[in-house]
Design a protein around this motif. Sequence first.
Motif, PDB file in Angstrom:
ATOM      1  N   TRP A  45     -11.251  29.452  26.973  1.00 50.43           N
ATOM      2  CA  TRP A  45     -11.221  28.634  25.768  1.00 50.43           C
ATOM      3  C   TRP A  45     -12.601  28.021  25.556  1.00 50.43           C
ATOM      4  N   ARG A 146      -7.110  33.332  19.035  1.00 51.52           N
ATOM      5  CA  ARG A 146      -6.437  32.104  19.478  1.00 51.52           C
ATOM      6  C   ARG A 146      -7.256  30.920  18.994  1.00 51.52           C
ATOM      7  N   GLU A 148      -6.624  26.675  19.002  1.00 47.76           N
ATOM      8  CA  GLU A 148      -5.747  25.542  19.298  1.00 47.76           C
ATOM      9  C   GLU A 148      -6.576  24.267  19.414  1.00 47.76           C
ATOM     10  N   CYS A 157     -10.289  31.087  21.479  1.00 51.15           N
ATOM     11  CA  CYS A 157     -10.307  31.976  22.630  1.00 51.15           C
ATOM     12  C   CYS A 157     -10.195  33.396  22.088  1.00 51.15           C
ATOM     13  N   ARG A 160      -6.386  37.320  23.462  1.00 46.29           N
ATOM     14  CA  ARG A 160      -5.060  37.109  22.900  1.00 46.29           C
ATOM     15  C   ARG A 160      -4.063  36.644  23.967  1.00 46.29           C
ATOM     16  N   THR A 164      -2.179  28.894  27.254  1.00 41.45           N
ATOM     17  CA  THR A 164      -2.356  27.958  26.139  1.00 41.45           C
ATOM     18  C   THR A 164      -3.518  27.011  26.438  1.00 41.45           C
TER      19      THR A 164
END
Lengths: 423, 161
Positions: A45, A146, A148, A157, A160, A164
């Motif tokens: 991330w 991704r 978030e 990120c 895939r 989380t």
Amino acid sequence: MNAFQRMNTALMVDEAKQIFKVSRQAFVDPDILEAERTRIFDKCWLYLGHASELPKPGDFVTRQVAGRNILFARDAKGILRAMFNTCPHRGAQVCREKHGNAKSFQCFYHGWVFGLDGALRSQPGEASYAPDFKERSTSNMQQVPRFETYRDFCFVCFDRNAETLDSYLGPVKEYLDIIGDQAEASMTIVGGTQEYSMRANWKLLTENSIDGYHALTTHATYFDYLKATNGGLVPVPLEGAARDLGKGHAVLEYKAPWGRPVAQWIPMWGDEGKREIDRLYQGLVTRFGEERAKRIALFNRNLFVFPNLVVNDIMAVTIRTYYPYAPDFMTVSAWALAPKEETDWARKYRLFNFLEFLGPGGFATPDDVEALEQCQRGFRNSTEAQWNDISKGMGKETPAYDDELQMRAFWSNWNKHVFAPSA
Amino acid sequence: MQNITRADVEDFLFAEAELLDEWRLPEWLELFTDDAIYYVPSTDVPADSSPDKNLFYVADDRFRLSERVKRLMKRTAHAEFPHSRTRHLVSNVRIRSRSDSEVEVAAAFITYRTKDGVTDIYFGSNRYRLVAENGRLRIKEKRCLLDSEGLRTQGRVSIIL
């Protein structure tokens, strides 16, 4: 597989003898950088931006993240979007401004127009396309796989299948909470980005950002300056702890003699400042109780989120992220974060604090840049002079803020990523 | 300040550049008034922004400017020890406005900085507010507007621009 990867590690570790060494090849080898690109930056991330940068629908910024061009926008419904800034037609960058507000995005090459959510709205010569062309997802700007957010810190990120963000951050969240809780309403980025570069390996900045050991030597002139400011210091010694937060994340939490706009007063700020700091502190006590208020107000935190995000909650709050372009070159971006509702007085002194110490025109960061560039020059000897030593504080139950636990946390995780067996 | 000519201003700015290139920083500091400011804004904010509300690279009042000079003359200012070699070029000097008490000047600059075999180039416009004190020009404000996108590749503003 190259020779270095066959070694299967960059570390020489012996817990019993308190040896922790890092191979200097890790800072100079282009194959290592390639492995970092695919095994770290394509998998972890990464910080994209702060939600406060896009207060209104249509607000956008364009940003480089791990070599990609990302369009970070708030769509018409107010939803934050992270899109690859490339036209699905023939590839041109769609948005070419650094920041602004738009009703739609148009690629200038052939005139395709996209909504703020990236959906294709129109293209010249529509009649020549298949009837369902606009309904195909491949006709839209592509969303980052991704995206978030935690407390307005927005991350992307490119994997895939990654865990989380919530799980990735883990104990880091507690520290982002401490920073977020400094605001009654919310935290906001304060205008102006510091964009700079260093002729050094990116991992040197990771180390430097969580290095409590270098301050008194590297930043001697900053402390000279504080002493000269007639009340720029309070009698609070530099002391505290370093913590390994898992997954390569780490934090230093410590007391320091400088003023914190939330909320450690220094005599230089005078009576007006005293009243303001007292008011801020009382606000924290009311909201969180004495114990947590103390932790928020009186402790500094250098927080490192693997692999390349640093949030320094020190004499100001900074967000800093950085990327390698070559083994010996990185780019850095830094922003100031502040409570949205803070008074003009607090904002002014927060920014003054930031500038005095931090950033490439401050009284400290230029010396960090110099130190890192000098390390990189030293690594020219790495064929013979092979190792860095980061063993300070090994074996201690509670490593101090100026030990090197946090660097070992980073390197251990880095090593796991880079030398993981290929899937 | 009605009788100040562009040539007067140019002489003054050329002399300033020479002091900087010769690292005569304490003398250079004397060119500034006691209430002077020296700003290098970040490059994504408007030219007239305030450092009270925006993150800058440099926002010195006279006190901090004098501390900057003190710092740069120390061996422990590691970024500039040993000192870089620099060349401040000043051009396109123009008096933008004048009143009885001051003149506003714009001057393009290119500054080269060389250290350890690496040369960096800083370029942009310096905006000055100049006043007369005891018959001599003094700098009340120097606002250095970089034309580059951030400090890539310069990395730092460890010299005075």
